[in-house]
Design a protein around this motif. Structure first.
Motif, PDB file in Angstrom:
ATOM      1  N   GLY A   1      77.721 -29.178 -55.101  1.00  8.82           N
ATOM      2  CA  GLY A   1      78.384 -28.873 -53.839  1.00  8.82           C
ATOM      3  C   GLY A   1      79.397 -27.764 -53.961  1.00  8.82           C
ATOM      4  N   LYS A   2      80.053 -27.506 -52.846  1.00  4.81           N
ATOM      5  CA  LYS A   2      81.027 -26.419 -52.740  1.00  4.81           C
ATOM      6  C   LYS A   2      82.420 -26.926 -53.088  1.00  4.81           C
ATOM      7  N   VAL A   3      83.159 -26.091 -53.821  1.00  4.36           N
ATOM      8  CA  VAL A   3      84.546 -26.404 -54.143  1.00  4.36           C
ATOM      9  C   VAL A   3      85.374 -26.166 -52.878  1.00  4.36           C
ATOM     10  N   GLY A   4      86.204 -27.129 -52.561  1.00  4.01           N
ATOM     11  CA  GLY A   4      86.969 -27.073 -51.325  1.00  4.01           C
ATOM     12  C   GLY A   4      86.288 -27.825 -50.201  1.00  4.01           C
ATOM     13  N   ALA A   5      85.094 -28.340 -50.453  1.00  2.00           N
ATOM     14  CA  ALA A   5      84.374 -29.184 -49.483  1.00  2.00           C
ATOM     15  C   ALA A   5      83.992 -30.471 -50.203  1.00  2.00           C
ATOM     16  N   GLU A   6      82.789 -30.520 -50.802  1.00  2.00           N
ATOM     17  CA  GLU A   6      82.328 -31.739 -51.479  1.00  2.00           C
ATOM     18  C   GLU A   6      82.994 -31.958 -52.839  1.00  2.00           C
ATOM     19  N   VAL A   7      83.522 -30.905 -53.424  1.00  2.00           N
ATOM     20  CA  VAL A   7      84.091 -30.955 -54.773  1.00  2.00           C
ATOM     21  C   VAL A   7      85.551 -30.510 -54.704  1.00  2.00           C
ATOM     22  N   THR A   8      86.448 -31.279 -55.319  1.00  2.00           N
ATOM     23  CA  THR A   8      87.860 -30.887 -55.327  1.00  2.00           C
ATOM     24  C   THR A   8      88.097 -29.801 -56.373  1.00  2.00           C
ATOM     25  N   ALA A   9      89.191 -29.089 -56.224  1.00  3.28           N
ATOM     26  CA  ALA A   9      89.562 -28.066 -57.210  1.00  3.28           C
ATOM     27  C   ALA A   9      89.773 -28.697 -58.583  1.00  3.28           C
TER      28      ALA A   9
ATOM     29  N   GLU B   1      88.295 -31.445 -59.792  1.00  2.20           N
ATOM     30  CA  GLU B   1      86.970 -31.744 -60.355  1.00  2.20           C
ATOM     31  C   GLU B   1      86.319 -30.464 -60.875  1.00  2.20           C
ATOM     32  N   ALA B   2      86.436 -29.395 -60.105  1.00  2.33           N
ATOM     33  CA  ALA B   2      85.818 -28.127 -60.490  1.00  2.33           C
ATOM     34  C   ALA B   2      86.446 -27.561 -61.758  1.00  2.33           C
ATOM     35  N   LYS B   3      87.748 -27.753 -61.924  1.00  4.63           N
ATOM     36  CA  LYS B   3      88.418 -27.288 -63.141  1.00  4.63           C
ATOM     37  C   LYS B   3      87.847 -28.012 -64.359  1.00  4.63           C
ATOM     38  N   GLU B   4      87.601 -29.310 -64.243  1.00  4.95           N
ATOM     39  CA  GLU B   4      86.978 -30.067 -65.343  1.00  4.95           C
ATOM     40  C   GLU B   4      85.553 -29.573 -65.592  1.00  4.95           C
ATOM     41  N   LEU B   5      84.830 -29.263 -64.524  1.00  2.82           N
ATOM     42  CA  LEU B   5      83.476 -28.733 -64.678  1.00  2.82           C
ATOM     43  C   LEU B   5      83.495 -27.389 -65.391  1.00  2.82           C
ATOM     44  N   ALA B   6      84.510 -26.567 -65.120  1.00  4.18           N
ATOM     45  CA  ALA B   6      84.634 -25.278 -65.805  1.00  4.18           C
ATOM     46  C   ALA B   6      84.858 -25.476 -67.304  1.00  4.18           C
ATOM     47  N   ARG B   7      85.581 -26.530 -67.681  1.00  2.19           N
ATOM     48  CA  ARG B   7      85.742 -26.862 -69.105  1.00  2.19           C
ATOM     49  C   ARG B   7      84.382 -27.162 -69.730  1.00  2.19           C
ATOM     50  N   THR B   8      83.562 -27.928 -69.000  1.00  2.00           N
ATOM     51  CA  THR B   8      82.226 -28.246 -69.494  1.00  2.00           C
ATOM     52  C   THR B   8      81.394 -26.978 -69.656  1.00  2.00           C
ATOM     53  N   CYS B   9      81.506 -26.070 -68.699  1.00  2.00           N
ATOM     54  CA  CYS B   9      80.792 -24.787 -68.793  1.00  2.00           C
ATOM     55  C   CYS B   9      81.203 -24.044 -70.062  1.00  2.00           C
ATOM     56  N   ALA B  10      82.505 -24.013 -70.353  1.00  2.00           N
ATOM     57  CA  ALA B  10      82.989 -23.312 -71.541  1.00  2.00           C
ATOM     58  C   ALA B  10      82.477 -23.973 -72.814  1.00  2.00           C
ATOM     59  N   LEU B  11      82.425 -25.285 -72.832  1.00  2.00           N
ATOM     60  CA  LEU B  11      81.881 -26.002 -73.992  1.00  2.00           C
ATOM     61  C   LEU B  11      80.404 -25.656 -74.172  1.00  2.00           C
ATOM     62  N   ASN B  12      79.661 -25.604 -73.066  1.00  2.00           N
ATOM     63  CA  ASN B  12      78.255 -25.205 -73.134  1.00  2.00           C
ATOM     64  C   ASN B  12      78.123 -23.764 -73.618  1.00  2.00           C
TER      65      ASN B  12
END
Length: 156
Positions: free
Chosen positions: A53-61, A63-74
């Motif tokens: 989903g979209k950040v600022g709609a279905e996804v909170t900022a 939550e998205a910050k944690e997802l960005a951590r996962t992206c960096a780990l990947n």
């Protein structure tokens, strides 16, 4: 092979995931000279997106910050797949992050801090980098965040 960087990941309670397989016709990472460029890394965990989903709609900022951590780990896993050893990272040069954003969401830099902070925690001064944070309408698989990384390696 694991060294100081992977030991630091373990200290942080993290482990290097398997490289996320390409979703299309590209490689997860390529090396050119002393640089490794990753493809855009989605926040995949065990082959799936934990949130869409979209950040600022279905996804909170947050939550998205944690997802960005996962992206960096990947991204680190993708770097290791071509460099052989994360201890060869001389420095992270550039991080580019894309945030699938609701039309009124303007917090892309804060979201991408998740990736930047992870790289700093893991690599120390070698993790300090230039960065772009870009808001976009949609990302592959309806992912909220995508991150690509460029690193400079030491000689093998």
């Amino acid at each position: 092979m694991s060294g100081a960087v992977e030991a630091r990941l373990a200290e942080l309670g993290l482990s290097l995931p398997d490289v996320v397989p390409p979703l299309a016709a590209y490689q997860p990472a390529v090396q050119s000279g002393v640089y490794v460029y990753t493809a855009g890394q989605l926040p995949m965990v065990d082959g799936t997106l934990p949130v869409t989903g979209k950040v600022g709609a279905e996804v909170t900022a947050e939550e998205a910050k944690e997802l960005a951590r996962t992206c960096a780990l990947n991204a680190l896993a993708a770097v290791k797949s071509v460099a052989g050893d994360l201890d060869r990272i001389a420095r992270v040069v550039k991080v580019v992050g894309f945030v699938a954003s609701a039309s009124d969401f303007t917090g892309q830099p804060g979201v991408l801090n998740g990736a930047s902070e992870l790289l700093g925690e893991v690599l120390g001064d070698k993790g300090v980098h230039a960065r772009s944070a870009v808001g976009v309408a949609v990302l592959p698989l309806d992912a909220p965040v995508e991150v690509e990384v460029q690193v400079e390696l030491t000689e093998a």
